[in-house]
Design a protein around this motif. Sequence first.
Motif, PDB file in Angstrom:
ATOM      1  N   THR A   1       0.829  -1.203   0.000  1.00 17.34           N
ATOM      2  CA  THR A   1       0.000   0.000   0.000  1.00 17.34           C
ATOM      3  C   THR A   1       0.866   1.258   0.000  1.00 17.34           C
ATOM      4  OG1 THR A   1      -1.719  -1.190   1.235  1.00 17.34           O
ATOM      5  CG2 THR A   1      -1.857   1.214   1.201  1.00 17.34           C
ATOM      6  N   SER A   2       1.915   1.242   0.834  1.00 19.50           N
ATOM      7  CA  SER A   2       2.798   2.401   0.907  1.00 19.50           C
ATOM      8  C   SER A   2       3.589   2.597  -0.385  1.00 19.50           C
ATOM      9  CB  SER A   2       3.764   2.253   2.088  1.00 19.50           C
ATOM     10  OG  SER A   2       4.608   1.117   1.904  1.00 19.50           O
ATOM     11  N   SER A   3       3.714   1.524  -1.174  1.00 19.29           N
ATOM     12  CA  SER A   3       4.416   1.619  -2.459  1.00 19.29           C
ATOM     13  C   SER A   3       3.537   2.220  -3.543  1.00 19.29           C
ATOM     14  CB  SER A   3       4.900   0.241  -2.902  1.00 19.29           C
ATOM     15  OG  SER A   3       5.819  -0.292  -1.959  1.00 19.29           O
ATOM     16  N   GLY A   4       2.274   2.478  -3.202  1.00 14.96           N
ATOM     17  CA  GLY A   4       1.373   3.109  -4.157  1.00 14.96           C
ATOM     18  C   GLY A   4       0.549   2.140  -4.974  1.00 14.96           C
ATOM     19  N   LEU A   5       0.563   0.843  -4.618  1.00 19.07           N
ATOM     20  CA  LEU A   5      -0.220  -0.134  -5.361  1.00 19.07           C
ATOM     21  C   LEU A   5      -1.700   0.001  -5.013  1.00 19.07           C
ATOM     22  CD1 LEU A   5       1.993  -3.353  -5.079  1.00 19.07           C
ATOM     23  CD2 LEU A   5       1.907  -1.696  -6.947  1.00 19.07           C
ATOM     24  N   SER A   6      -2.548  -0.100  -6.025  1.00 22.72           N
ATOM     25  CA  SER A   6      -3.991  -0.067  -5.789  1.00 22.72           C
ATOM     26  C   SER A   6      -4.451  -1.394  -5.212  1.00 22.72           C
ATOM     27  CB  SER A   6      -4.730   0.211  -7.098  1.00 22.72           C
ATOM     28  OG  SER A   6      -4.543  -0.869  -8.009  1.00 22.72           O
ATOM     29  N   LEU A   7      -5.738  -1.456  -4.834  1.00 19.58           N
ATOM     30  CA  LEU A   7      -6.286  -2.693  -4.278  1.00 19.58           C
ATOM     31  C   LEU A   7      -6.124  -3.848  -5.262  1.00 19.58           C
ATOM     32  CD1 LEU A   7      -7.913  -4.332  -2.213  1.00 19.58           C
ATOM     33  CD2 LEU A   7     -10.008  -3.460  -3.281  1.00 19.58           C
ATOM     34  N   ILE A   8      -6.473  -3.622  -6.530  1.00 18.83           N
ATOM     35  CA  ILE A   8      -6.368  -4.671  -7.544  1.00 18.83           C
ATOM     36  C   ILE A   8      -4.915  -5.102  -7.711  1.00 18.83           C
ATOM     37  CG2 ILE A   8      -6.767  -5.271  -9.955  1.00 18.83           C
ATOM     38  CD1 ILE A   8      -9.297  -4.981  -8.311  1.00 18.83           C
ATOM     39  N   GLN A   9      -4.007  -4.141  -7.729  1.00 21.24           N
ATOM     40  CA  GLN A   9      -2.586  -4.473  -7.880  1.00 21.24           C
ATOM     41  C   GLN A   9      -2.051  -5.231  -6.672  1.00 21.24           C
ATOM     42  OE1 GLN A   9      -1.191  -0.447  -8.618  1.00 21.24           O
ATOM     43  NE2 GLN A   9      -0.825  -0.904 -10.790  1.00 21.24           N
ATOM     44  N   ARG A  10      -2.502  -4.849  -5.480  1.00 24.75           N
ATOM     45  CA  ARG A  10      -2.071  -5.575  -4.278  1.00 24.75           C
ATOM     46  C   ARG A  10      -2.540  -7.016  -4.325  1.00 24.75           C
ATOM     47  NH1 ARG A  10      -3.822  -0.795  -1.676  1.00 24.75           N
ATOM     48  NH2 ARG A  10      -5.637  -1.840  -0.774  1.00 24.75           N
ATOM     49  N   LEU A  11      -3.790  -7.208  -4.763  1.00 18.77           N
ATOM     50  CA  LEU A  11      -4.318  -8.568  -4.874  1.00 18.77           C
ATOM     51  C   LEU A  11      -3.574  -9.354  -5.947  1.00 18.77           C
ATOM     52  CD1 LEU A  11      -8.151  -7.859  -4.601  1.00 18.77           C
ATOM     53  CD2 LEU A  11      -6.765  -9.095  -2.942  1.00 18.77           C
ATOM     54  N   GLN A  12      -3.309  -8.715  -7.083  1.00 15.20           N
ATOM     55  CA  GLN A  12      -2.712  -9.409  -8.224  1.00 15.20           C
ATOM     56  C   GLN A  12      -1.250  -9.782  -7.989  1.00 15.20           C
ATOM     57  OE1 GLN A  12      -3.026  -7.207 -11.877  1.00 15.20           O
ATOM     58  NE2 GLN A  12      -1.895  -8.719 -13.085  1.00 15.20           N
ATOM     59  N   TYR A  13      -0.493  -8.882  -7.387  1.00 14.47           N
ATOM     60  CA  TYR A  13       0.957  -9.082  -7.300  1.00 14.47           C
ATOM     61  C   TYR A  13       1.446  -9.552  -5.928  1.00 14.47           C
ATOM     62  CZ  TYR A  13       0.933  -6.515 -11.706  1.00 14.47           C
ATOM     63  OH  TYR A  13       0.693  -6.121 -12.998  1.00 14.47           O
ATOM     64  N   VAL A  14       0.675  -9.312  -4.878  1.00 19.06           N
ATOM     65  CA  VAL A  14       1.162  -9.615  -3.532  1.00 19.06           C
ATOM     66  C   VAL A  14       0.311 -10.676  -2.840  1.00 19.06           C
ATOM     67  CG1 VAL A  14       1.692  -8.661  -1.251  1.00 19.06           C
ATOM     68  CG2 VAL A  14       2.103  -7.286  -3.299  1.00 19.06           C
TER      69      VAL A  14
ATOM     70  N   PRO B   1      -1.099 -14.419  -5.239  1.00 18.10           N
ATOM     71  CA  PRO B   1      -0.081 -15.452  -5.490  1.00 18.10           C
ATOM     72  C   PRO B   1       0.309 -16.217  -4.237  1.00 18.10           C
ATOM     73  CG  PRO B   1       0.471 -13.443  -6.661  1.00 18.10           C
ATOM     74  CD  PRO B   1      -0.688 -13.099  -5.764  1.00 18.10           C
ATOM     75  N   GLN B   2       0.454 -15.498  -3.112  1.00 19.69           N
ATOM     76  CA  GLN B   2       0.807 -16.174  -1.863  1.00 19.69           C
ATOM     77  C   GLN B   2      -0.367 -16.984  -1.324  1.00 19.69           C
ATOM     78  OE1 GLN B   2       3.370 -13.945   1.005  1.00 19.69           O
ATOM     79  NE2 GLN B   2       2.880 -12.187  -0.298  1.00 19.69           N
ATOM     80  N   ALA B   3      -1.566 -16.414  -1.415  1.00 22.97           N
ATOM     81  CA  ALA B   3      -2.747 -17.106  -0.880  1.00 22.97           C
ATOM     82  C   ALA B   3      -2.992 -18.415  -1.614  1.00 22.97           C
ATOM     83  CB  ALA B   3      -3.973 -16.196  -0.985  1.00 22.97           C
ATOM     84  N   ILE B   4      -2.918 -18.389  -2.949  1.00 18.65           N
ATOM     85  CA  ILE B   4      -3.155 -19.603  -3.732  1.00 18.65           C
ATOM     86  C   ILE B   4      -2.026 -20.599  -3.503  1.00 18.65           C
ATOM     87  CG2 ILE B   4      -3.343 -20.517  -6.077  1.00 18.65           C
ATOM     88  CD1 ILE B   4      -4.785 -17.961  -6.857  1.00 18.65           C
ATOM     89  N   GLY B   5      -0.783 -20.097  -3.371  1.00 19.16           N
ATOM     90  CA  GLY B   5       0.338 -20.999  -3.101  1.00 19.16           C
ATOM     91  C   GLY B   5       0.172 -21.749  -1.800  1.00 19.16           C
ATOM     92  N   VAL B   6      -0.268 -21.049  -0.760  1.00 15.78           N
ATOM     93  CA  VAL B   6      -0.451 -21.678   0.552  1.00 15.78           C
ATOM     94  C   VAL B   6      -1.582 -22.694   0.532  1.00 15.78           C
ATOM     95  CG1 VAL B   6      -1.178 -21.211   2.930  1.00 15.78           C
ATOM     96  CG2 VAL B   6       0.530 -19.757   1.848  1.00 15.78           C
TER      97      VAL B   6
END
Length: 221
Positions: free
Chosen positions: A125-138, A141-146
Amino acid sequence: MLESFNFRVILEYLPLFLEGLWGTVFLSGISLVFAMVLGIVVCVARVSGVKLFSIPAVIYIEVIRSTPLLTQLFFFYFGLPSLGIRLTEAETGILALSLNSGAYNAEIIRAGIMSVSRGQIEAATSSGLSLIQRLQYVVLPQAIGVTIPALLGQMIVLVKDSALLALISVLELTRAGQLLASDRFMPAEGFFTAALFYLMLYYVLKWASSYWQKRLIYKQA
């Protein structure tokens, strides 16, 4: 017991069972794709915090998880035509399996999202990523991997649940067993063969599950 078991009839009906196997794999495969996409969309809607999206997502999940798949299947098969919506038996089966499994996938993925540390989300969030970008890139990927083991387990459940489509005359493995049993009055041969094919599918999916888990562990290491 084996003396009365007619293996010749099984060989005679083998093309029917192979067609039923293809039907099970095809219908389950399509349903798995739809269920995965639906699960991700519903999960994102639920955790979005926007009531316009989260409330319908919660209602969908609760309704699907609190009612039996057989009831849902019969509703789509008998109820939708009365509402003017006509689908083929295969389309009805795909719809029922996708909606049912999608609700469980949504909850599995949500559990994975909850496991992502808040620090990573705050950093994104502090890096300026939007909600969609946070979900897509952060987050996703981790949630599905786990949650890969749980998602693969749900996939196996979906394949086994596809046997219920025999009740609406969809040609899959259980339906092939029913046809043999009714044609030759040999239920043991019919359902034993169907169970054997399901067992083969189970071990293929189990192997795939173990394979992807090992790949995931390797990547994490």
